[in-house]
Design a protein around this motif. Structure first.
Motif, short mmCIF file in Angstrom:
data_model
loop_
_atom_site.label_atom_id
_atom_site.label_comp_id
_atom_site.label_asym_id
_atom_site.label_seq_id
_atom_site.Cartn_x
_atom_site.Cartn_y
_atom_site.Cartn_z
N ASN A 76 0.84 -1.20 0.00
CA ASN A 76 0.00 0.00 0.00
C ASN A 76 0.88 1.25 0.00
O ASN A 76 2.09 1.18 0.24
CB ASN A 76 -0.95 0.01 1.21
CG ASN A 76 -0.21 -0.06 2.53
OD1 ASN A 76 0.55 0.85 2.88
ND2 ASN A 76 -0.42 -1.15 3.28
N GLU A 77 0.26 2.37 -0.27
CA GLU A 77 0.99 3.63 -0.41
C GLU A 77 1.73 4.00 0.86
O GLU A 77 2.89 4.43 0.82
CB GLU A 77 0.01 4.74 -0.81
CG GLU A 77 0.67 6.09 -1.01
CD GLU A 77 -0.31 7.16 -1.48
OE1 GLU A 77 0.05 8.34 -1.40
OE2 GLU A 77 -1.42 6.79 -1.92
N GLU A 78 1.09 3.85 2.01
CA GLU A 78 1.70 4.24 3.27
C GLU A 78 2.98 3.46 3.54
O GLU A 78 3.99 4.02 3.97
CB GLU A 78 0.70 4.03 4.41
CG GLU A 78 1.23 4.48 5.78
CD GLU A 78 0.21 4.30 6.88
OE1 GLU A 78 0.59 4.48 8.05
OE2 GLU A 78 -0.96 3.96 6.58
N ALA A 79 2.95 2.14 3.27
CA ALA A 79 4.12 1.32 3.51
C ALA A 79 5.28 1.71 2.60
O ALA A 79 6.44 1.77 3.03
CB ALA A 79 3.77 -0.15 3.30
N VAL A 80 4.97 2.01 1.34
CA VAL A 80 6.02 2.40 0.40
C VAL A 80 6.61 3.76 0.80
O VAL A 80 7.82 3.96 0.77
CB VAL A 80 5.46 2.45 -1.03
CG1 VAL A 80 6.51 3.00 -1.99
CG2 VAL A 80 5.03 1.06 -1.48
N MET A 81 5.74 4.69 1.18
CA MET A 81 6.22 6.01 1.60
C MET A 81 7.18 5.88 2.78
O MET A 81 8.24 6.51 2.82
CB MET A 81 5.03 6.89 2.00
CG MET A 81 4.16 7.35 0.84
SD MET A 81 4.94 8.66 -0.12
CE MET A 81 3.49 9.34 -0.96
N GLY A 82 6.83 5.05 3.77
CA GLY A 82 7.69 4.87 4.94
C GLY A 82 9.01 4.25 4.55
O GLY A 82 10.07 4.64 5.07
N PHE A 83 8.98 3.31 3.64
CA PHE A 83 10.20 2.64 3.17
C PHE A 83 11.15 3.65 2.52
O PHE A 83 12.35 3.65 2.79
CB PHE A 83 9.80 1.54 2.16
CG PHE A 83 10.95 0.78 1.57
CD1 PHE A 83 11.48 -0.31 2.22
CD2 PHE A 83 11.50 1.17 0.35
CE1 PHE A 83 12.55 -1.03 1.67
CE2 PHE A 83 12.57 0.47 -0.21
CZ PHE A 83 13.09 -0.62 0.46
N VAL A 84 10.62 4.51 1.68
CA VAL A 84 11.44 5.48 0.96
C VAL A 84 11.99 6.55 1.90
O VAL A 84 13.14 6.96 1.78
CB VAL A 84 10.63 6.13 -0.19
CG1 VAL A 84 11.43 7.23 -0.87
CG2 VAL A 84 10.20 5.08 -1.20
#
Length: 480
Positions: free
Chosen positions: A437-445
């Motif tokens: 999901n978008e939130e997980a990807v944002m946190g990863f980056v």
């Protein structure tokens, strides 16, 4: 066709040019934050020379690199100027970099020292001398020395910028970079010794270093720097409190100020803008709301600004202006703007590569001249993005996104969200069966890239557009 301004002297030191032979009692710098402090030229020069001598005593030698890992503060500026005064090479780095990014830049630059504010996260340090806050405080008490007898072409400082390869590149400037800024004084600023200059940016950016420190000091002006919590009202207050006459920022800040009802004190003569193209609604709104002009400039880390409007070059909406007096600028056969190698403001080369030796430096900006000599820009010749004035390579962001185990393909591009603003957008193809999901990807980056490099919008798509030979076609990336 070559640079026609006065050539720099054979021996030149940037810090000396900025601080020496000024009226000792005149206010050079006002640092506003939780409290307001003032430094005269005499006191500031004494402090810089003490710190330079202290750095030399610690073993910092001419030509060695000193990496600055600090937030926007007076110490950032002092360490930068002191390292330059000592003949070393300060590396102005963004405080938004992650420890992983810092570690990579330390290895690449071969930095032997790192100045740290005690707050920002550090990577593991090997064979690097750490200058913690207590060490920096002791530097200020050293016996003052003198300026290094540097040559005009000796390295002066380095700043990292995103390269088209996706790997940050070290832009190495000579001591003569300060001399190469002289065409800006009349060709953009309209600056004089009585001016009070305010810049809204942070010191890691060449725009702020030059416009907020180098140029006010070189002209014997007063610079106002803000290191506190920023909000839309603070700039109006600082202008009124300190009699600011010239303000420098980026279009995005001016847009926020206008929305907040910004009304500057009558001391403000005009504003300067650079970093990204100035949209017509911002220009019109500024003129109407403040009764003053906004002078735009075009530049990049490798040359700083070289095209601009000014009190002597009337604004032509949609154009950043004309080449500053003395500069040799042309359009190459492929449509790129280029600056002649004779310009003293042009960088020495990229760190780790041969010094720049071509006749013309191609900037990557495509443009044309009109009959009156104004430049009209047509965008980048490559896919480089502009994130609030910072150049960001889509490859650098895509490489990080592809490290996420749930992402099969990634494409990144600059995405315009309004007539006056754009963001970095990512288009992602999930791996088959992956739960993402978008939130997980944002946190990863965010854990791996500086905030200004992170996508502000993510869209999940079934496939990415590609050219006939299979290359990613970033220009064809579209919202699903």
């Amino acid at each position: 066709m070559s640079f026609t301004g006065a050539p720099p002297p054979e021996r030149l030191n940037l810090a000396r040019y900025c601080l020496a032979d000024k009226a000792a009692e005149k206010t050079a710098l006002i640092v506003a934050g939780e409290e307001t402090r003032r430094w005269s030229y005499g006191a500031l020069e004494d402090l810089v020379l003490r710190m330079a001598a202290g750095l030399c005593k610690l073993g910092l030698e001419p030509g060695q690199r000193l990496f600055i890992r600090m937030g926007n503060s007076l110490d950032y500026a002092l360490v930068f100027l002191a390292a330059n005064a000592a003949g070393a090479i300060p590396i102005a780095a963004s405080p938004m970099l992650t420890p992983t990014e810092v570690a990579a830049l330390l290895r690449f630059s071969g930095a032997r020292f790192i100045a740290w504010d005690g707050l920002l996260a550090l990577p593991a340090l090997e064979d690097i001398t750490l200058l913690a806050p207590d060490d920096i405080a002791r530097l200020k008490t050293a016996a003052p020395g003198g300026y290094a007898d540097t040559a005009s072409d000796d390295p002066g400082y380095m700043i990292f910028t995103s390269g088209t390869s996706g790997t940050p590149k070290g832009v190495l400037h000579a001591q003569r970079a300060i001399w190469g800024r002289r065409p800006m004084y009349r060709g953009w600023y309209g600056i004089g010794p009585s001016d009070v200059m305010l810049h809204t940016g942070a010191f890691n950016w060449t725009y702020t270093l030059g416009t907020g420190l180098f140029d006010p000091f070189a002209n014997g002006c007063t610079s106002v720097v803000y290191t506190g919590t920023k909000d839309d009202a603070v700039w109006e207050r600082l202008i009124a409190e300190h009699g600011v006459t010239i303000m420098a920022s980026v279009p995005g800040i001016y847009r926020h100020l206008l929305r907040a009802g910004f009304r500057p004190a009558p001391t403000l003569r005009h504003g300067l803008t650079a970093g990204e193209a100035l949209a017509r609604p911002i220009l019109d709104g500024w003129r109407e709301q403040t009764g003053t002009e906004l002078y735009e400039a075009l530049g990049m880390s490798e040359i700083s600004t070289y095209i601009s409007s000014s009190p002597t070059v009337p604004v032509r909406p949609g154009s950043p202006g004309k080449p500053q007096e003395g500069r040799a600028v042309r359009v190459l056969e492929d449509g790129e703007l280029a600056v002649h190698r004779s310009d003293p403001g042009l960088f020495l080369g990229y760190w780790g590569e041969e010094r720049f030796a071509e006749e013309w430096f191609a900037t990557g900006d495509t443009a044309e001249f009109d009959a009156d000599g104004y430049v009209w820009c047509h965008g980048r010749i490559d896919d480089m993005m502009n994130a609030g004035g910072f150049r960001v390579s889509p490859l650098e962001v895509e490489k990080v996104l592809l490290q996420h185990g749930a992402i099969a393909e990634a494409g990144v591009r600059e995405w315009r969200v309004s007539e006056t603003a754009s963001i970095i957008a990512a288009f992602l193809v999930p791996r088959e069966g992956a739960d993402v999901n978008e939130e997980a990807v944002m946190g990863f980056v965010r854990e791996r890239l500086a905030a200004y490099k992170c996508p502000k919008q993510i869209w999940f798509v079934p496939a990415l557009p590609r050219t006939a030979n299979g290359k990613l076609n970033r220009k064809a990336l579209e919202k699903p």
